[in-house]
Write a protein that holds these residues in place. Structure first.
Motif, PDB file in Angstrom:
ATOM      1  N   THR A   1      -3.870 -53.082   6.526  1.00  0.00           N
ATOM      2  CA  THR A   1      -4.180 -54.338   7.445  1.00  0.00           C
ATOM      3  C   THR A   1      -3.089 -54.269   8.514  1.00  0.00           C
ATOM      4  OG1 THR A   1      -4.558 -55.154   5.319  1.00  0.00           O
ATOM      5  CG2 THR A   1      -3.769 -56.536   7.153  1.00  0.00           C
ATOM      6  N   ARG A   2      -1.909 -53.697   8.470  1.00  0.00           N
ATOM      7  CA  ARG A   2      -1.256 -53.463   9.631  1.00  0.00           C
ATOM      8  C   ARG A   2      -1.308 -52.296  10.443  1.00  0.00           C
ATOM      9  NH1 ARG A   2       4.827 -54.643   6.814  1.00  0.00           N
ATOM     10  NH2 ARG A   2       5.526 -54.407   9.097  1.00  0.00           N
ATOM     11  N   ARG A   3      -2.259 -51.665  10.373  1.00  0.00           N
ATOM     12  CA  ARG A   3      -2.854 -50.586  11.099  1.00  0.00           C
ATOM     13  C   ARG A   3      -1.963 -49.186  10.897  1.00  0.00           C
ATOM     14  NH1 ARG A   3      -1.948 -50.838  15.943  1.00  0.00           N
ATOM     15  NH2 ARG A   3      -0.779 -52.658  16.021  1.00  0.00           N
ATOM     16  N   ALA A   4      -1.391 -49.223  10.086  1.00  0.00           N
ATOM     17  CA  ALA A   4      -0.404 -48.078   9.826  1.00  0.00           C
ATOM     18  C   ALA A   4      -1.150 -46.496   9.623  1.00  0.00           C
ATOM     19  CB  ALA A   4       0.609 -48.159   8.542  1.00  0.00           C
ATOM     20  N   SER A   5      -0.502 -45.616  10.202  1.00  0.00           N
ATOM     21  CA  SER A   5      -1.095 -44.211   9.852  1.00  0.00           C
ATOM     22  C   SER A   5      -0.589 -43.465   8.772  1.00  0.00           C
ATOM     23  CB  SER A   5      -0.907 -43.614  11.236  1.00  0.00           C
ATOM     24  OG  SER A   5       0.390 -43.205  11.576  1.00  0.00           O
ATOM     25  N   ASP A   6       0.672 -43.794   8.337  1.00  0.00           N
ATOM     26  CA  ASP A   6       1.447 -43.086   7.279  1.00  0.00           C
ATOM     27  C   ASP A   6       2.201 -44.351   6.556  1.00  0.00           C
ATOM     28  OD1 ASP A   6       1.177 -39.989   8.118  1.00  0.00           O
ATOM     29  OD2 ASP A   6       1.488 -41.406   9.762  1.00  0.00           O
ATOM     30  N   ILE A   7       2.247 -43.759   5.210  1.00  0.00           N
ATOM     31  CA  ILE A   7       2.955 -44.647   4.176  1.00  0.00           C
ATOM     32  C   ILE A   7       4.070 -43.513   3.564  1.00  0.00           C
ATOM     33  CG2 ILE A   7       3.321 -45.936   2.020  1.00  0.00           C
ATOM     34  CD1 ILE A   7       0.165 -46.561   2.461  1.00  0.00           C
ATOM     35  N   HIS A   8       5.337 -43.821   3.973  1.00  0.00           N
ATOM     36  CA  HIS A   8       6.661 -42.953   3.330  1.00  0.00           C
ATOM     37  C   HIS A   8       7.294 -43.664   2.355  1.00  0.00           C
ATOM     38  CE1 HIS A   8       6.591 -40.108   6.982  1.00  0.00           C
ATOM     39  NE2 HIS A   8       5.836 -41.150   7.427  1.00  0.00           N
ATOM     40  N   VAL A   9       7.669 -43.182   1.134  1.00  0.00           N
ATOM     41  CA  VAL A   9       8.121 -43.334  -0.002  1.00  0.00           C
ATOM     42  C   VAL A   9       9.222 -42.457  -0.092  1.00  0.00           C
ATOM     43  CG1 VAL A   9       7.890 -44.031  -2.375  1.00  0.00           C
ATOM     44  CG2 VAL A   9       5.969 -44.578  -0.815  1.00  0.00           C
ATOM     45  N   GLU A  10      10.501 -42.998   0.214  1.00  0.00           N
ATOM     46  CA  GLU A  10      11.645 -42.155  -0.110  1.00  0.00           C
ATOM     47  C   GLU A  10      12.617 -42.320  -0.943  1.00  0.00           C
ATOM     48  OE1 GLU A  10      11.616 -40.933   4.675  1.00  0.00           O
ATOM     49  OE2 GLU A  10      11.880 -43.069   4.188  1.00  0.00           O
ATOM     50  N   PRO A  11      13.115 -41.629  -1.795  1.00  0.00           N
ATOM     51  CA  PRO A  11      14.062 -41.775  -2.834  1.00  0.00           C
ATOM     52  C   PRO A  11      15.413 -41.593  -2.377  1.00  0.00           C
ATOM     53  CG  PRO A  11      13.059 -40.105  -3.450  1.00  0.00           C
ATOM     54  CD  PRO A  11      12.283 -40.307  -2.237  1.00  0.00           C
ATOM     55  N   PHE A  12      16.442 -42.341  -2.423  1.00  0.00           N
ATOM     56  CA  PHE A  12      17.813 -42.256  -2.284  1.00  0.00           C
ATOM     57  C   PHE A  12      18.466 -42.339  -3.268  1.00  0.00           C
ATOM     58  CE2 PHE A  12      15.544 -42.677   1.921  1.00  0.00           C
ATOM     59  CZ  PHE A  12      16.062 -41.423   2.482  1.00  0.00           C
ATOM     60  N   GLU A  13      19.969 -42.101  -3.421  1.00  0.00           N
ATOM     61  CA  GLU A  13      20.638 -42.504  -4.389  1.00  0.00           C
ATOM     62  C   GLU A  13      20.881 -44.105  -4.794  1.00  0.00           C
ATOM     63  OE1 GLU A  13      25.043 -41.197  -6.520  1.00  0.00           O
ATOM     64  OE2 GLU A  13      24.656 -40.851  -4.271  1.00  0.00           O
ATOM     65  N   GLY A  14      20.358 -44.660  -5.979  1.00  0.00           N
ATOM     66  CA  GLY A  14      20.583 -45.877  -6.004  1.00  0.00           C
ATOM     67  C   GLY A  14      19.725 -46.765  -5.265  1.00  0.00           C
ATOM     68  N   SER A  15      18.755 -46.312  -4.604  1.00  0.00           N
ATOM     69  CA  SER A  15      17.845 -47.149  -3.558  1.00  0.00           C
ATOM     70  C   SER A  15      16.290 -46.326  -3.617  1.00  0.00           C
ATOM     71  CB  SER A  15      18.483 -47.457  -2.293  1.00  0.00           C
ATOM     72  OG  SER A  15      18.575 -46.151  -1.651  1.00  0.00           O
ATOM     73  N   LEU A  16      15.518 -46.985  -2.603  1.00  0.00           N
ATOM     74  CA  LEU A  16      14.093 -46.549  -2.661  1.00  0.00           C
ATOM     75  C   LEU A  16      13.613 -47.048  -1.290  1.00  0.00           C
ATOM     76  CD1 LEU A  16      11.502 -44.898  -3.595  1.00  0.00           C
ATOM     77  CD2 LEU A  16      10.787 -46.977  -4.443  1.00  0.00           C
ATOM     78  N   ARG A  17      13.241 -46.338  -0.256  1.00  0.00           N
ATOM     79  CA  ARG A  17      13.027 -46.774   1.053  1.00  0.00           C
ATOM     80  C   ARG A  17      11.534 -46.507   1.180  1.00  0.00           C
ATOM     81  NH1 ARG A  17      16.075 -44.624   6.219  1.00  0.00           N
ATOM     82  NH2 ARG A  17      14.686 -42.471   5.709  1.00  0.00           N
ATOM     83  N   LEU A  18      10.701 -47.454   1.510  1.00  0.00           N
ATOM     84  CA  LEU A  18       9.433 -47.834   1.999  1.00  0.00           C
ATOM     85  C   LEU A  18       9.206 -48.009   3.632  1.00  0.00           C
ATOM     86  CD1 LEU A  18       6.810 -47.331   0.379  1.00  0.00           C
ATOM     87  CD2 LEU A  18       6.864 -49.817  -0.139  1.00  0.00           C
ATOM     88  N   ARG A  19       8.633 -47.113   4.135  1.00  0.00           N
ATOM     89  CA  ARG A  19       8.131 -47.310   5.577  1.00  0.00           C
ATOM     90  C   ARG A  19       6.843 -47.109   6.041  1.00  0.00           C
ATOM     91  NH1 ARG A  19      12.747 -43.826   8.714  1.00  0.00           N
ATOM     92  NH2 ARG A  19      12.199 -42.354   7.219  1.00  0.00           N
TER      93      ARG A  19
ATOM     94  N   VAL B   1       7.007 -39.096  -1.039  1.00  0.00           N
ATOM     95  CA  VAL B   1       5.695 -39.034  -0.912  1.00  0.00           C
ATOM     96  C   VAL B   1       5.334 -39.605   0.580  1.00  0.00           C
ATOM     97  CG1 VAL B   1       3.739 -40.158  -1.816  1.00  0.00           C
ATOM     98  CG2 VAL B   1       5.667 -39.551  -3.285  1.00  0.00           C
ATOM     99  N   VAL B   2       4.213 -38.876   1.155  1.00  0.00           N
ATOM    100  CA  VAL B   2       3.970 -39.377   2.376  1.00  0.00           C
ATOM    101  C   VAL B   2       2.332 -39.311   2.221  1.00  0.00           C
ATOM    102  CG1 VAL B   2       3.424 -38.933   4.800  1.00  0.00           C
ATOM    103  CG2 VAL B   2       5.635 -38.357   3.906  1.00  0.00           C
ATOM    104  N   LEU B   3       1.683 -40.613   2.614  1.00  0.00           N
ATOM    105  CA  LEU B   3       0.263 -40.800   2.599  1.00  0.00           C
ATOM    106  C   LEU B   3      -0.227 -40.975   3.990  1.00  0.00           C
ATOM    107  CD1 LEU B   3       1.364 -42.434  -0.345  1.00  0.00           C
ATOM    108  CD2 LEU B   3      -1.010 -42.743  -0.634  1.00  0.00           C
TER     109      LEU B   3
END
Length: 574
Positions: free
Chosen positions: A195-213, A281-283
């Motif tokens: 819906t937001r016209r994204a070309s990629d989804i990035h799911v990145e784990p870090f110590e004590g956190s999860l980043r989604l971009r 993960v990158v989709l």
């Protein structure tokens, strides 16, 4: 109403007669309304159905700005009712309540609200996905129990992951990844990205956190991420979707899958790599609706487009597209194949990986692990008597020489190369070991391109740059293809990004190519035979009318399509 609704969809070209017959047959069997069936079958998108419903009923459409900043009737209407009925009060007056509805024909929901508030109900049509997002925003995501179940799933999976590999229960992992809460979470993530016209989804784990971009228009933008303990469940679900090894966490894995979002088929390329704190993960979202495979819609200037089209019109030879990763090379090649695709031609591609699936084109996936590389696949392909061959990338001299031989024996070859400019591709091939006399006989044209973000037309802001600053970057009216400015005339008007609701505050909406197309003329052939460097070849090509990438970009900046900063950013190495 049903007849009028389908007439609207047919007249707008949103559905064909065959699709309508399918939906009508299903309605006769199931008894479901036609406006429920069409989006569910993927025959009509939710947005198109909402527009058609609004027109057929004489109702308005709820835009993003129409939704309130705070809940209305929150103390009187249960959020479960709003979610189940897909309704949301958006405005209240003394005598009536304005309600956004995914289904404005739901008389039960309207009557229930009227009895509850003792006021008239005035419905407007809302796109279901937008309505669900607004309910989430106003009332929280409503998934506390679901999140807790996901936390338990993640805890169980993490405990399982700590066991030795031989002790892991594969079936149990699959069960964890196939739970309904995990499926909904991942599906919702993909739908929001589309819906937001994204070309990629990035799911990145870090110590004590999860980043989604999300990568939108080439720029990464962070979004709200789920709790970090849900990361293993998300990764496992993605692996199941892509057919990957759900137990393997030590090695990188690549795969692909297909899903449907708002009635559109979406291809997903999945890449998973192990990092210090878990699997990243990158989709890659391959959405044809966002990347139409049409040369005329990629942003090529008229002259450049004509030169490229002429090169594709030859029955043999090589057409190269060059540029760094992410510059749109593959999309241009696919658009070229789409133009050539027809019953009279056999087209074979050799790709790593296959991105878009093209009907009528024989597409082969490279697999280096089993020795299935570009060169040996290409040798086999030549024995299949193709008319057009697309090689995903020329990476070595062996592949380059086979491509040249294919071009010299009557095939049209399309491929990509990593160089900064069109002229640089010639010297790159010679440096790789391809004989210059073979290049003069086989090359037809070389395209070098980059992608620039295009300005949002709703909020772009004009300004006048100083003449000195324009001269410093070489922005002459003649070079940009504009009429020469009269002496003493004011500097041309440029535009800068501002940001509004329609572009999510970025100031940009979509991307366009800036490109140079170098046709291999007799003069260029003589320079190749003399092993002339790239600078001289480019100078000769400009003398024959080629506009460089920077000049093409500056012309787009003058036309208000992009900003000067964007042009300089992508052409700074030129």
């Amino acid at each position: 109403m049903a007849r009028e609704l389908t007439d609207i969809l047919l007249s707008r070209g949103k559905i064909d007669r065959g699709g309508l017959q399918r939906a009508t047959h299903l309605r006769s069997v199931s008894g479901e309304p036609i406006h429920h069936i069409l989006p569910r079958l993927g025959l009509v998108s939710e947005e198109d159905m909402a527009q058609a419903l609004a027109e057929s009923l004489g109702l308005g459409i709820a835009a993003s700005a129409d939704f309130p900043p705070r809940p209305i009737l929150a103390d009187r209407v249960a959020v479960d009712f709003l979610r189940q009925s897909r309704v949301l009060p958006i405005a209240e007056t003394v005598s009536e309540i304005r309600v956004a509805m995914a289904d404005p024909l739901d008389g039960f929901a309207i009557e229930a609200l009227r009895l509850l508030v003792d006021k008239a109900i005035r419905p407007v049509v809302a796109v279901p996905a937008e309505l669900e997002r607004q309910i989430d925003r106003l009332y929280g995501d409503g998934r506390a129990a679901e999140t807790e179940r996901l936390r338990q799933t993640a805890a169980a999976q993490t405990a399982l992951a700590r066991k030795p590999a031989e002790a892991q229960d594969v079936e149990r992992l699959k069960d964890l990844a196939s739970g309904a809460p995990v499926i909904r979470l991942v599906n919702r993530l993909i739908a929001e990205a589309v819906t937001r016209r994204a070309s990629d989804i990035h799911v990145e784990p870090f110590e004590g956190s999860l980043r989604l971009r999300f990568r939108i228009d080439g720029a990464l933008r962070p979004i709200e991420a789920p709790p970090p303990e849900l990361h293993p469940a998300i990764v496992s679900r993605v692996k199941v979707m892509a057919g990957l090894d759900i137990v393997e966490r030590r090695l990188a894995q690549d795969g692909r899958c297909k899903t449907t979002v708002e009635g559109r088929d979406i291809d997903l390329r999945v890449s998973i790599v192990p990092t210090l704190h878990g699997e990243s993960v990158v989709l890659r979202i391959l959405d044809r609706a966002q990347a139409p495979l049409d040369l005329g819609k990629l942003g090529f200037a008229d002259t450049a487009l004509q030169r490229l089209t002429d090169a594709l019109g030859h029955g043999n030879g090589i057409v190269l597209v060059t540029g760094p990763t992410g510059s749109g090379k593959t999309t241009t090649l696919y658009a070229g194949l789409q133009r050539l695709n027809g019953p009279e031609r056999k087209i074979v591609t050799v790709e790593d990986p296959v991105e878009y699936q093209l009907p009528g084109v024989n597409q082969i996936q490279v697999n280096q692990r089993i020795g299935l590389g570009f060169a040996n696949i290409l040798r086999s392909v030549l024995r299949h008597d193709p008319d057009v061959i697309m090689v995903g990338e020329i990476r070595d001299v062996e592949t380059a020489r086979i491509a040249v031989q294919a071009a010299l024996t009557g095939h049209l070859v399309l491929s990509t190369l990593h160089t900064n400019s069109a002229a640089g591709a010639i010297t790159r091939l010679i440096d790789m070991g391809v004989e210059n006399y073979l290049l003069t006989s086989s090359l037809r044209a070389i395209v070098a391109q980059r992608l620039v973000r295009t300005l949002c037309p709703h909020c772009r802001t004009p300004y006048a740059e100083s003449a000195a600053a324009l001269r410093a970057i070489g922005l002459a009216a003649e070079a940009a293809g504009a009429p020469a400015a009269a002496k003493g005339a004011r500097p041309p008007v440029l535009y800068r990004a501002k940001g509004c609701e329609r572009c999510a505050g970025s100031g940009y909406l979509g991307r366009s190519s800036v490109a140079e197309v170098l046709p291999i003329t007799d003069r260029i052939r003589r320079l190749i035979l003399e092993r002339t460097d790239a600078i001289e070849i480019e100078r000769a090509a400009r003398g024959e009318g080629m506009r460089t990438m920077r000049e093409d970009g500056l012309a787009k900046a003058l036309a208000g399509q992009t900003t000067l900063e964007e042009v300089l950013r992508v052409t700074q190495a030129e």
